[in-house]
Motif scaffolding. Structure first.
Motif, PDB file in Angstrom:
ATOM      1  N   ALA A  74       1.205 -39.346 -41.434  1.00 16.85           N
ATOM      2  CA  ALA A  74       1.571 -37.955 -41.130  1.00 16.85           C
ATOM      3  C   ALA A  74       0.418 -36.989 -41.365  1.00 16.85           C
ATOM      4  CB  ALA A  74       2.782 -37.536 -41.968  1.00 16.85           C
ATOM      5  N   GLY A  75      -0.445 -37.284 -42.342  1.00 22.62           N
ATOM      6  CA  GLY A  75      -1.566 -36.397 -42.630  1.00 22.62           C
ATOM      7  C   GLY A  75      -2.533 -36.256 -41.460  1.00 22.62           C
ATOM      8  N   PRO A  76      -3.096 -37.371 -40.942  1.00 20.60           N
ATOM      9  CA  PRO A  76      -3.994 -37.271 -39.790  1.00 20.60           C
ATOM     10  C   PRO A  76      -3.318 -36.700 -38.553  1.00 20.60           C
ATOM     11  CG  PRO A  76      -4.256 -39.394 -40.874  1.00 20.60           C
ATOM     12  CD  PRO A  76      -3.068 -38.733 -41.502  1.00 20.60           C
ATOM     13  N   PHE A  77      -2.018 -37.000 -38.377  1.00 22.17           N
ATOM     14  CA  PHE A  77      -1.303 -36.479 -37.213  1.00 22.17           C
ATOM     15  C   PHE A  77      -1.214 -34.966 -37.284  1.00 22.17           C
ATOM     16  CE2 PHE A  77       2.601 -36.230 -34.426  1.00 22.17           C
ATOM     17  CZ  PHE A  77       1.992 -36.769 -33.307  1.00 22.17           C
ATOM     18  N   THR A  78      -1.019 -34.440 -38.497  1.00 19.96           N
ATOM     19  CA  THR A  78      -0.959 -32.991 -38.687  1.00 19.96           C
ATOM     20  C   THR A  78      -2.307 -32.342 -38.383  1.00 19.96           C
ATOM     21  OG1 THR A  78       0.714 -33.307 -40.424  1.00 19.96           O
ATOM     22  CG2 THR A  78      -0.377 -31.157 -40.318  1.00 19.96           C
ATOM     23  N   LEU A  79      -3.383 -32.930 -38.915  1.00 21.27           N
ATOM     24  CA  LEU A  79      -4.728 -32.393 -38.690  1.00 21.27           C
ATOM     25  C   LEU A  79      -5.127 -32.485 -37.219  1.00 21.27           C
ATOM     26  CD1 LEU A  79      -6.574 -33.872 -41.794  1.00 21.27           C
ATOM     27  CD2 LEU A  79      -5.771 -31.521 -41.475  1.00 21.27           C
ATOM     28  N   LEU A  80      -4.667 -33.547 -36.552  1.00 22.15           N
ATOM     29  CA  LEU A  80      -5.022 -33.738 -35.150  1.00 22.15           C
ATOM     30  C   LEU A  80      -4.553 -32.588 -34.284  1.00 22.15           C
ATOM     31  CD1 LEU A  80      -6.040 -35.459 -32.763  1.00 22.15           C
ATOM     32  CD2 LEU A  80      -3.824 -36.631 -32.781  1.00 22.15           C
ATOM     33  N   TRP A  81      -3.387 -32.010 -34.625  1.00 21.45           N
ATOM     34  CA  TRP A  81      -2.842 -30.932 -33.800  1.00 21.45           C
ATOM     35  C   TRP A  81      -3.725 -29.686 -33.810  1.00 21.45           C
ATOM     36  CZ3 TRP A  81       0.135 -31.199 -29.876  1.00 21.45           C
ATOM     37  CH2 TRP A  81       1.052 -32.251 -29.760  1.00 21.45           C
ATOM     38  N   ILE A  82      -4.536 -29.526 -34.864  1.00 21.03           N
ATOM     39  CA  ILE A  82      -5.488 -28.408 -34.872  1.00 21.03           C
ATOM     40  C   ILE A  82      -6.520 -28.603 -33.764  1.00 21.03           C
ATOM     41  CG2 ILE A  82      -7.235 -27.212 -36.232  1.00 21.03           C
ATOM     42  CD1 ILE A  82      -5.709 -28.090 -38.750  1.00 21.03           C
TER      43      ILE A  82
ATOM     44  N   VAL B 284      -6.107 -30.478 -31.090  1.00 18.60           N
ATOM     45  CA  VAL B 284      -5.407 -30.375 -29.805  1.00 18.60           C
ATOM     46  C   VAL B 284      -5.289 -28.918 -29.376  1.00 18.60           C
ATOM     47  CG1 VAL B 284      -3.225 -30.787 -28.596  1.00 18.60           C
ATOM     48  CG2 VAL B 284      -4.119 -32.515 -30.182  1.00 18.60           C
ATOM     49  N   MET B 285      -4.927 -28.040 -30.310  1.00 19.92           N
ATOM     50  CA  MET B 285      -4.764 -26.622 -29.983  1.00 19.92           C
ATOM     51  C   MET B 285      -6.092 -25.996 -29.573  1.00 19.92           C
ATOM     52  SD  MET B 285      -2.039 -25.287 -32.866  1.00 19.92           S
ATOM     53  CE  MET B 285      -1.913 -23.664 -32.126  1.00 19.92           C
ATOM     54  N   VAL B 286      -7.184 -26.378 -30.251  1.00 18.28           N
ATOM     55  CA  VAL B 286      -8.501 -25.839 -29.910  1.00 18.28           C
ATOM     56  C   VAL B 286      -8.899 -26.248 -28.496  1.00 18.28           C
ATOM     57  CG1 VAL B 286     -10.960 -25.978 -30.443  1.00 18.28           C
ATOM     58  CG2 VAL B 286      -9.305 -25.694 -32.296  1.00 18.28           C
ATOM     59  N   VAL B 287      -8.744 -27.542 -28.180  1.00 19.86           N
ATOM     60  CA  VAL B 287      -9.104 -28.039 -26.841  1.00 19.86           C
ATOM     61  C   VAL B 287      -8.230 -27.394 -25.775  1.00 19.86           C
ATOM     62  CG1 VAL B 287      -9.171 -30.082 -25.353  1.00 19.86           C
ATOM     63  CG2 VAL B 287     -10.019 -30.220 -27.700  1.00 19.86           C
ATOM     64  N   GLN B 288      -6.910 -27.330 -26.022  1.00 15.87           N
ATOM     65  CA  GLN B 288      -6.003 -26.767 -25.032  1.00 15.87           C
ATOM     66  C   GLN B 288      -6.248 -25.279 -24.825  1.00 15.87           C
ATOM     67  OE1 GLN B 288      -3.625 -28.497 -23.018  1.00 15.87           O
ATOM     68  NE2 GLN B 288      -3.907 -26.524 -22.019  1.00 15.87           N
ATOM     69  N   HIS B 289      -6.579 -24.569 -25.894  1.00 18.49           N
ATOM     70  CA  HIS B 289      -6.884 -23.145 -25.752  1.00 18.49           C
ATOM     71  C   HIS B 289      -8.110 -22.945 -24.864  1.00 18.49           C
ATOM     72  CE1 HIS B 289      -8.547 -19.172 -26.949  1.00 18.49           C
ATOM     73  NE2 HIS B 289      -7.263 -18.824 -26.932  1.00 18.49           N
ATOM     74  N   GLY B 290      -9.090 -23.827 -25.013  1.00 19.27           N
ATOM     75  CA  GLY B 290     -10.268 -23.747 -24.158  1.00 19.27           C
ATOM     76  C   GLY B 290      -9.926 -23.963 -22.700  1.00 19.27           C
ATOM     77  N   PHE B 291      -8.996 -24.861 -22.427  1.00 22.63           N
ATOM     78  CA  PHE B 291      -8.564 -25.111 -21.053  1.00 22.63           C
ATOM     79  C   PHE B 291      -7.748 -23.952 -20.493  1.00 22.63           C
ATOM     80  CE2 PHE B 291      -8.667 -30.060 -21.384  1.00 22.63           C
ATOM     81  CZ  PHE B 291     -10.057 -30.000 -21.390  1.00 22.63           C
ATOM     82  N   GLU B 292      -7.063 -23.205 -21.387  1.00 25.34           N
ATOM     83  CA  GLU B 292      -6.319 -22.030 -20.944  1.00 25.34           C
ATOM     84  C   GLU B 292      -7.285 -20.922 -20.525  1.00 25.34           C
ATOM     85  OE1 GLU B 292      -2.687 -21.589 -20.971  1.00 25.34           O
ATOM     86  OE2 GLU B 292      -3.004 -23.760 -20.973  1.00 25.34           O
TER      87      GLU B 292
ATOM     88  N   LYS C 249       7.061 -24.650 -15.740  1.00 27.48           N
ATOM     89  CA  LYS C 249       5.779 -23.939 -15.602  1.00 27.48           C
ATOM     90  C   LYS C 249       5.316 -23.368 -16.940  1.00 27.48           C
ATOM     91  CE  LYS C 249       5.511 -24.510 -11.123  1.00 27.48           C
ATOM     92  NZ  LYS C 249       4.436 -25.327 -10.506  1.00 27.48           N
ATOM     93  N   PHE C 250       5.921 -23.851 -18.017  1.00 22.79           N
ATOM     94  CA  PHE C 250       5.609 -23.352 -19.352  1.00 22.79           C
ATOM     95  C   PHE C 250       4.149 -23.657 -19.700  1.00 22.79           C
ATOM     96  CE2 PHE C 250       6.190 -23.208 -24.049  1.00 22.79           C
ATOM     97  CZ  PHE C 250       6.806 -21.975 -24.121  1.00 22.79           C
ATOM     98  N   SER C 251       3.498 -22.735 -20.368  1.00 22.12           N
ATOM     99  CA  SER C 251       2.090 -22.883 -20.724  1.00 22.12           C
ATOM    100  C   SER C 251       1.862 -24.093 -21.624  1.00 22.12           C
ATOM    101  CB  SER C 251       1.603 -21.625 -21.458  1.00 22.12           C
ATOM    102  OG  SER C 251       0.369 -21.865 -22.106  1.00 22.12           O
ATOM    103  N   PRO C 252       0.913 -24.975 -21.279  1.00 19.96           N
ATOM    104  CA  PRO C 252       0.608 -26.121 -22.141  1.00 19.96           C
ATOM    105  C   PRO C 252       0.174 -25.706 -23.543  1.00 19.96           C
ATOM    106  CG  PRO C 252      -0.340 -26.460 -19.963  1.00 19.96           C
ATOM    107  CD  PRO C 252       0.170 -25.052 -20.005  1.00 19.96           C
ATOM    108  N   PHE C 253      -0.504 -24.560 -23.650  1.00 20.80           N
ATOM    109  CA  PHE C 253      -0.930 -24.121 -24.974  1.00 20.80           C
ATOM    110  C   PHE C 253       0.274 -23.790 -25.845  1.00 20.80           C
ATOM    111  CE2 PHE C 253      -2.048 -20.710 -27.973  1.00 20.80           C
ATOM    112  CZ  PHE C 253      -2.978 -21.390 -28.742  1.00 20.80           C
TER     113      PHE C 253
ATOM    114  N   THR D  51       1.827 -26.813 -27.207  1.00 13.72           N
ATOM    115  CA  THR D  51       1.198 -27.325 -28.427  1.00 13.72           C
ATOM    116  C   THR D  51       1.667 -26.529 -29.647  1.00 13.72           C
ATOM    117  OG1 THR D  51      -0.773 -25.889 -28.269  1.00 13.72           O
ATOM    118  CG2 THR D  51      -0.858 -28.017 -27.136  1.00 13.72           C
ATOM    119  N   VAL D  52       1.869 -25.234 -29.477  1.00 12.62           N
ATOM    120  CA  VAL D  52       2.359 -24.411 -30.583  1.00 12.62           C
ATOM    121  C   VAL D  52       3.744 -24.890 -31.017  1.00 12.62           C
ATOM    122  CG1 VAL D  52       3.078 -22.090 -31.283  1.00 12.62           C
ATOM    123  CG2 VAL D  52       0.999 -22.393 -29.902  1.00 12.62           C
ATOM    124  N   ILE D  53       4.616 -25.147 -30.047  1.00 10.05           N
ATOM    125  CA  ILE D  53       5.957 -25.649 -30.356  1.00 10.05           C
ATOM    126  C   ILE D  53       5.873 -26.990 -31.081  1.00 10.05           C
ATOM    127  CG2 ILE D  53       8.115 -26.495 -29.348  1.00 10.05           C
ATOM    128  CD1 ILE D  53       7.735 -24.442 -27.117  1.00 10.05           C
TER     129      ILE D  53
END
Length: 417
Positions: free
Chosen positions: A271-279, A281-289, A363-367, A370-372
């Protein structure tokens, strides 16, 4: 020790058969979904046989949609597959958790998950072979899905090879506990009692959120990667997921630590690495937005950064799955109890997966998706910790022999709930 010549009845053989069924059924289903958008733009054993039938029907519906654009069959196929999968998961969970003796459960879980991931690996290899020249976005060759249909149809026949629990033979001579059949009304009462306990009730949120990432991951591949890159993702994520689960399974079976310690460290390690991974994911997805990239192929600039997101999601997601199976197998014993526990695990996580795909198909935003994911996952950790940190050990069954107890001599008595 198992009697000479009884390998066909051995737990190892049962896990291999169950693994091949998982390979051909949900494993190839995972391979389909790893392409993004499905490649388009005893009673326990009897239940398992019925549960293997829906995968090929769903893949046939995807083939029909891929080649001819038929949509209603996909909806019908999804319904049939959902019902069938519910039966399959309850039976499968009872087999993979109740057949092995507890001291070897982590290894056998890793073996089973390895077979399941091999379905994705084989499917990914087929995908890659048939779509290696397609460096553009779009749908995969319909021949890819047709191959999956044929392979998934074999799963139902393999399920007839499984031995019923009373005939399966453990290597240490202990017996598999088989609960007496109970009426449906009594099963519902026991199910309600199960979800009302501290141990299981507080785990329901993490059951829901642990697979909630699947819809986002599928959409992520579809939106940003070429067909052959999606096929490569299906192939490589199966390899990394299998290797991670094998090593994790060895740790979970370590007799140098108490069950309580393994449960706590295992939770932190997954669970620890999975939690950190989402940070990340959000950075990469925000860049794509901010700036949507052109279709990413393996020769594209920035491919590795985005591709790594998907590989890590699938790899660490597999570790979380492995851990949760080991966890519910530690809390309960007996085929009936484990059927309820694994049925809840797979049912609730599938509910989360369904909700995830529902959000991602709009059509919901992918970013914001990730927040959800981050919110659901983070909130689910709190009750999970409250449950796991109260678990002292596992239940000792009357049928367990002294040798079995000796193997797990470090186990402490289970806590009362």
């Amino acid at each position: 020790m198992a009697a000479k010549g009884s390998f066909f009845r051995s737990v190892l053989m049962q896990m291999i058969i169950a693994g091949f069924i998982a390979l051909l059924g949900p494993g190839l289903w995972n391979a389909n979904n790893s392409l993004g958008a499905g490649g388009a733009l005893e009673p326990y054993l009897k239940t398992l046989i019925a549960g293997t039938l829906g995968w090929s029907i769903y893949s046939a519906a995807l083939y029909q949609n891929n080649r001819y654009g038929t949509e209603w069959f996909v909806i019908l196929g999804a319904v049939i597959c959902g019902i069938s999968a519910g039966l399959y998961w309850a039976a499968e969970g009872a087999i993979v958790l109740s057949y092995p003796q507890h001291a070897m459960r982590g290894r056998y879980l890793a073996l089973w998950l390895g077979f399941k991931n091999s379905g994705q690996l084989i499917g990914g290899a087929i995908n890659l072979g048939l779509n290696a020249t397609n460096a553009a976005a779009g749908k995969v060759s319909y021949v890819t899905i047709l191959v999956f249909v044929a392979l998934q149809a074999v799963a139902a026949f393999l399920s007839f090879l499984l031995s019923p629990p009373e005939k399966a033979v453990r290597s240490d001579g202990t017996k598999i506990v088989v609960d007496a059949p109970t009426p449906a009304k009594e099963q519902l009462r026991r199910l309600w009692k199960t979800v009302s306990t501290r141990e299981i009730g507080l785990l329901l949120p993490i059951f829901f959120s642990c697979w909630f990432y699947w819809g986002y991951a599928s959409t992520f591949l579809t939106l940003y990667f070429s067909v052959r890159a999606r096929a490569l993702a299906s192939f490589l994520s199966a390899i990394t997921g299998t290797l991670a689960c094998v090593l994790f399974g060895i740790f979970l079976d370590s007799d140098k630590l108490t069950i309580k310690t393994r449960l706590r460290y295992g939770f932190i390690a997954s669970a620890g690495p999975f939690t950190l991974l989402w940070i990340w994911v959000m950075v990469v997805q925000h860049g794509f937005e901010v700036q949507k990239p052109a279709t990413l192929d393996w020769s594209s600039p920035g491919f590795g950064r985005a591709f790594g997101v998907y590989i890590m999601l699938q790899t660490i997601g597999n570790l979380v799955q492995n851990y949760l199976y080991f966890l519910v197998g530690t809390i309960g014993d007996g085929t009936g109890e484990l059927s309820r526990y694994t049925g809840l695990l797979r049912g609730v996580e599938s509910w989360g997966q369904c909700a995830s795909f529902g959000i991602s198909s709009s059509k919901f935003s992918p970013f914001y998706t990730t927040v959800i994911n981050v919110v659901f996952w983070t909130l689910s950790l709190i009750p999970a910790v409250a449950s796991i940190w109260k678990i002292e050990g596992r239940k000792e069954l009357p049928s367990e022999t002294a040798s079995d107890v000796a193997v797990d001599e470090k186990i402490e008595p289970t806590s009362k709930v």
